[in-house]
Write a protein that holds these residues in place. Structure first.
Motif, PDB file in Angstrom:
ATOM      1  N   ALA A  41       0.840  -1.203   0.000  1.00 21.69           N
ATOM      2  CA  ALA A  41       0.000   0.000   0.000  1.00 21.69           C
ATOM      3  C   ALA A  41       0.871   1.247   0.000  1.00 21.69           C
ATOM      4  N   ASP A  42       1.924   1.249   0.802  1.00 27.99           N
ATOM      5  CA  ASP A  42       2.838   2.395   0.829  1.00 27.99           C
ATOM      6  C   ASP A  42       3.555   2.569  -0.509  1.00 27.99           C
ATOM      7  N   ALA A  43       3.999   1.466  -1.095  1.00 28.96           N
ATOM      8  CA  ALA A  43       4.737   1.543  -2.355  1.00 28.96           C
ATOM      9  C   ALA A  43       3.870   2.020  -3.512  1.00 28.96           C
ATOM     10  N   THR A  44       2.587   1.695  -3.482  1.00 26.79           N
ATOM     11  CA  THR A  44       1.699   2.008  -4.604  1.00 26.79           C
ATOM     12  C   THR A  44       0.746   3.160  -4.326  1.00 26.79           C
ATOM     13  N   HIS A  45       0.781   3.669  -3.092  1.00 32.28           N
ATOM     14  CA  HIS A  45      -0.133   4.746  -2.671  1.00 32.28           C
ATOM     15  C   HIS A  45      -1.594   4.317  -2.744  1.00 32.28           C
ATOM     16  N   ILE A  73      -9.956  -1.509   2.913  1.00 33.15           N
ATOM     17  CA  ILE A  73     -10.165  -2.958   2.817  1.00 33.15           C
ATOM     18  C   ILE A  73      -8.832  -3.724   2.871  1.00 33.15           C
ATOM     19  N   HIS A  74      -7.738  -2.993   2.585  1.00 32.39           N
ATOM     20  CA  HIS A  74      -6.400  -3.602   2.615  1.00 32.39           C
ATOM     21  C   HIS A  74      -5.663  -3.331   3.929  1.00 32.39           C
ATOM     22  N   ILE A  75      -5.825  -2.132   4.489  1.00 32.94           N
ATOM     23  CA  ILE A  75      -4.910  -1.728   5.565  1.00 32.94           C
ATOM     24  C   ILE A  75      -5.551  -1.489   6.932  1.00 32.94           C
ATOM     25  N   ASP A  76      -6.857  -1.577   7.012  1.00 33.39           N
ATOM     26  CA  ASP A  76      -7.526  -1.315   8.290  1.00 33.39           C
ATOM     27  C   ASP A  76      -8.252  -2.576   8.774  1.00 33.39           C
ATOM     28  N   LEU A 121      -0.736  -6.935  -5.660  1.00 28.05           N
ATOM     29  CA  LEU A 121       0.255  -7.529  -4.767  1.00 28.05           C
ATOM     30  C   LEU A 121       0.379  -9.020  -5.062  1.00 28.05           C
ATOM     31  N   THR A 122      -0.754  -9.688  -5.222  1.00 29.30           N
ATOM     32  CA  THR A 122      -0.694 -11.123  -5.510  1.00 29.30           C
ATOM     33  C   THR A 122       0.019 -11.366  -6.841  1.00 29.30           C
ATOM     34  N   LEU A 123      -0.184 -10.485  -7.796  1.00 26.81           N
ATOM     35  CA  LEU A 123       0.492 -10.609  -9.087  1.00 26.81           C
ATOM     36  C   LEU A 123       1.987 -10.335  -8.949  1.00 26.81           C
ATOM     37  N   SER A 124       2.349  -9.421  -8.057  1.00 25.73           N
ATOM     38  CA  SER A 124       3.756  -9.028  -7.924  1.00 25.73           C
ATOM     39  C   SER A 124       4.639 -10.112  -7.319  1.00 25.73           C
ATOM     40  N   ILE A 125       4.061 -11.116  -6.679  1.00 26.68           N
ATOM     41  CA  ILE A 125       4.884 -12.201  -6.126  1.00 26.68           C
ATOM     42  C   ILE A 125       5.149 -13.303  -7.147  1.00 26.68           C
ATOM     43  N   VAL A 126       4.596 -13.160  -8.341  1.00 24.49           N
ATOM     44  CA  VAL A 126       4.802 -14.176  -9.386  1.00 24.49           C
ATOM     45  C   VAL A 126       6.278 -14.456  -9.650  1.00 24.49           C
TER      46      VAL A 126
END
Length: 155
Positions: free
Chosen positions: A37-41, A46-49, A68-73
């Protein structure tokens, strides 16, 4: 260490239409979600709280960003196939990507890969890989699609 080692177009070609393998499970943590979230602003609640996600969200907890799920590919792909003898590899594209199921915090996911096609384009190998990101104990995957890689092998 991946079970499958590929070092040339000819070695890739043998696996057209076949499973390439499955990665180990990987746990998606709240810390990873927050860092993404910080990296992508993208700080959507729903993600951080966690508290708001539990009380007001549709899933009872925070969920990972789809991207994020795609970025771990790359991490998971390296567990499936060790492509050697390379000058360079390029992530060329994604086709038919569908996010089918949210990934709740602390879920375990793994990548499943099947070689759809491989073509030698004058020395550059274009590989199309059908993938799905499975969520442990879930029927539907987090996503599915076709990843396209360009591999430039050494002579």
């Amino acid at each position: 260490m991946p079970a499958l080692v590929i070092g040339s177009f000819e070695e890739f070609e043998k696996y057209i239409g076949q499973s390439l393998g499955t990665s180990e499970y990987f746990t998606i943590t709240q810390k990873q979600i927050n860092l993404f979230a910080d990296a992508t602003h993208d700080h959507q609640w729903i993600h951080i709280d966690p508290e708001k996600a539990k009380s007001q969200g549709a899933f009872g907890n925070t969920i990972a960003h789809g991207y994020l799920t795609l970025s771990i590919v790359p991490h998971l792909w390296d567990q499936i196939v060790d492509v050697r003898n390379l000058k360079m590899m390029i992530n060329y594209g994604i086709e038919s990507l569908r996010f089918a199921n949210p990934v709740l915090v602390d879920s375990e996911v793994r990548l499943v890969a099947k070689l759809k096609s491989v073509v030698n384009l004058r020395g550059t190998v274009k590989a199309e890989v059908e993938v799905k990101l499975e969520i442990k104990d879930q029927r539907k995957p987090a996503f599915s699609g076709v990843l396209i890689f360009l591999y430039h092998f050494n002579d």
